[in-house]
Write a protein that holds these residues in place. Structure first.
Motif, short mmCIF file in Angstrom:
data_model
loop_
_atom_site.label_atom_id
_atom_site.label_comp_id
_atom_site.label_asym_id
_atom_site.label_seq_id
_atom_site.Cartn_x
_atom_site.Cartn_y
_atom_site.Cartn_z
N VAL A 115 3.93 1.15 2.99
CA VAL A 115 4.64 2.15 2.73
C VAL A 115 4.15 3.49 2.73
CG1 VAL A 115 6.27 0.59 1.51
CG2 VAL A 115 4.91 2.08 0.11
N GLY A 116 2.89 3.53 2.48
CA GLY A 116 2.20 5.18 2.71
C GLY A 116 2.14 5.60 4.11
N ILE A 117 2.01 4.59 5.16
CA ILE A 117 2.14 4.91 6.27
C ILE A 117 3.50 4.69 6.96
CG2 ILE A 117 1.02 4.43 8.67
CD1 ILE A 117 -0.77 5.66 6.49
N ASP A 118 4.12 3.74 6.49
CA ASP A 118 5.63 3.53 7.27
C ASP A 118 6.62 3.34 6.12
OD1 ASP A 118 7.58 2.74 9.07
OD2 ASP A 118 7.01 0.83 9.17
N PRO A 119 6.93 4.50 5.42
CA PRO A 119 8.10 4.37 4.33
C PRO A 119 9.34 3.93 4.56
CG PRO A 119 7.33 6.80 4.85
CD PRO A 119 6.48 6.02 5.73
N PRO A 120 9.82 3.23 3.69
CA PRO A 120 11.31 3.06 3.87
C PRO A 120 12.07 4.21 3.70
CG PRO A 120 10.70 2.24 1.81
CD PRO A 120 9.45 2.79 2.55
N ALA A 121 13.25 4.14 4.48
CA ALA A 121 14.26 5.36 4.16
C ALA A 121 14.80 5.23 2.75
CB ALA A 121 15.36 5.21 5.44
N HIS A 122 15.14 6.62 2.32
CA HIS A 122 15.67 6.75 0.88
C HIS A 122 17.09 5.99 1.04
CE1 HIS A 122 12.45 8.91 -1.03
NE2 HIS A 122 12.26 9.52 0.28
N PRO A 123 17.90 5.71 -0.21
CA PRO A 123 18.89 5.23 -0.23
C PRO A 123 19.93 6.31 0.36
CG PRO A 123 17.81 4.25 -2.03
CD PRO A 123 17.00 5.26 -1.53
N GLN A 163 0.89 -1.22 0.15
CA GLN A 163 0.02 0.04 0.01
C GLN A 163 0.71 1.32 -0.18
OE1 GLN A 163 -3.07 0.49 -0.54
NE2 GLN A 163 -3.55 -1.77 -0.50
N SER A 164 0.44 2.29 -0.78
CA SER A 164 1.37 3.41 -0.93
C SER A 164 0.53 4.89 -0.63
CB SER A 164 2.24 3.39 -2.11
OG SER A 164 1.15 3.54 -3.45
N SER A 165 -0.75 4.53 -0.49
CA SER A 165 -1.58 5.96 0.10
C SER A 165 -1.26 6.33 1.19
CB SER A 165 -3.11 5.62 -0.33
OG SER A 165 -3.63 6.73 0.08
N VAL A 166 -0.88 7.71 1.49
CA VAL A 166 -0.59 8.31 2.72
C VAL A 166 -2.00 8.39 3.44
CG1 VAL A 166 1.35 9.45 1.90
CG2 VAL A 166 -0.79 10.80 1.59
N ARG A 167 -3.04 8.30 2.79
CA ARG A 167 -4.34 8.47 3.61
C ARG A 167 -4.75 7.04 4.14
NH1 ARG A 167 -8.38 11.32 -0.73
NH2 ARG A 167 -7.35 13.13 -0.99
N GLN A 168 -5.26 6.94 5.28
CA GLN A 168 -5.76 5.99 5.88
C GLN A 168 -7.19 5.85 5.78
OE1 GLN A 168 -4.35 4.62 9.89
NE2 GLN A 168 -2.33 5.41 9.43
N GLU A 169 -7.83 6.90 5.71
CA GLU A 169 -9.42 7.24 5.57
C GLU A 169 -9.71 7.81 4.21
OE1 GLU A 169 -11.44 9.13 8.65
OE2 GLU A 169 -10.09 7.96 10.09
N ASN A 170 -10.54 7.55 3.73
CA ASN A 170 -10.96 7.81 2.19
C ASN A 170 -9.84 7.68 1.16
OD1 ASN A 170 -13.50 8.95 3.37
ND2 ASN A 170 -12.28 10.83 4.24
N SER A 171 -9.33 6.59 1.32
CA SER A 171 -8.30 6.01 0.19
C SER A 171 -8.97 5.14 -0.64
CB SER A 171 -7.04 5.65 1.00
OG SER A 171 -6.44 4.83 -0.04
N PHE A 177 0.98 12.76 -11.61
CA PHE A 177 1.00 12.00 -12.67
C PHE A 177 2.09 11.00 -12.51
CE2 PHE A 177 0.92 16.78 -13.93
CZ PHE A 177 -0.54 16.54 -14.04
N SER A 178 2.37 10.63 -11.54
CA SER A 178 3.23 9.47 -11.06
C SER A 178 2.94 8.66 -9.88
CB SER A 178 4.85 9.78 -11.05
OG SER A 178 5.75 8.69 -11.21
N ILE A 179 3.81 7.62 -9.24
CA ILE A 179 3.49 7.02 -8.06
C ILE A 179 4.04 7.96 -6.94
CG2 ILE A 179 4.10 4.71 -9.37
CD1 ILE A 179 6.79 4.71 -7.75
N PRO A 180 3.32 7.63 -5.90
CA PRO A 180 3.83 8.34 -4.75
C PRO A 180 5.38 8.06 -4.43
CG PRO A 180 1.81 7.06 -4.35
CD PRO A 180 2.37 6.43 -5.43
N SER A 181 6.25 9.23 -3.73
CA SER A 181 7.33 9.13 -3.59
C SER A 181 7.76 7.99 -2.50
CB SER A 181 7.92 10.49 -2.95
OG SER A 181 7.32 10.82 -1.89
#
Length: 182
Positions: free
Chosen positions: A43-51, A8-16, A99-103
């Protein structure tokens, strides 16, 4: 036992919309496949660290030559890769952001698309080979507009082509994309 990895990559928990549709898919899938093991990577709620620089250096260092700091820098990436390689099916809930995927999903992909782990590189022939074989993926992509071919916004869809390309690069070639304009 077959495994379904839901990313899951939405940052929304509700209304997603992507979460709602993914949940509906999983419930239906579990009814049809009661023996499936379902793993959620949110990964929306708990994203991994960037390299980082250390992460990158560790990634290109032979495993046996890595320092304890390098091993620690790659530890979460290794966990994510193990989940991915252990899954038979992938479900990706991917809302279109600008226009793309979530960061946060991009950070996840940067962590799992790694040389020697999910793809191989031949220095002699300068060719790549995906190592995440035998998997099927379903991507649910809600968006605020219609990006279907032939529509005025079609050229602005960088989400579908990117997902197909990056998944194909690691050898996940059977990818079904369900676009949900709203």
């Amino acid at each position: 036992m077959k495994k379904l990895l839901e990313i899951q990559s939405s940052v929304r928990q509700e209304n997603s919309i992507s979460r709602t549709l993914s949940n509906q898919f999983v419930q239906t899938w579990k009814t049809a496949h009661p023996d499936i093991q379902h793993i959620i990577r949110d990964v929306g709620i708990d994203p991994p660290a960037h390299p980082t620089e250390l992460w990158t250096k560790a990634n290109y260092t032979a495993p046996e030559a890595r320092t304890p700091e390098m091993i620690a820098a790659l530890a979460h990436s290794e966990q994510l890769i193990a989940e991915l390689l252990g899954a038979d099916y992938l479900l990706l809930g991917v809302p279109m952001y600008n226009f793309s995927i979530p960061s946060n999903l991009k950070a996840y992909l940067d962590n799992v698309v790694r040389v020697g782990r999910t793809f191989a590189f031949d220095k002699e022939t300068l060719t790549f080979e995906g190592l995440a074989t035998g998997k099927k993926a379903l991507a649910i992509l809600p968006s605020a507009s219609d990006y279907s071919p032939g529509t005025p916004m079609a050229q602005m869809d960088f989400c579908k082509p990117y997902l197909r390309a990056v998944l194909g690069f690691v050898c996940i070639e059977e990818v079904t994309v369900v676009s949900v304009p709203n």
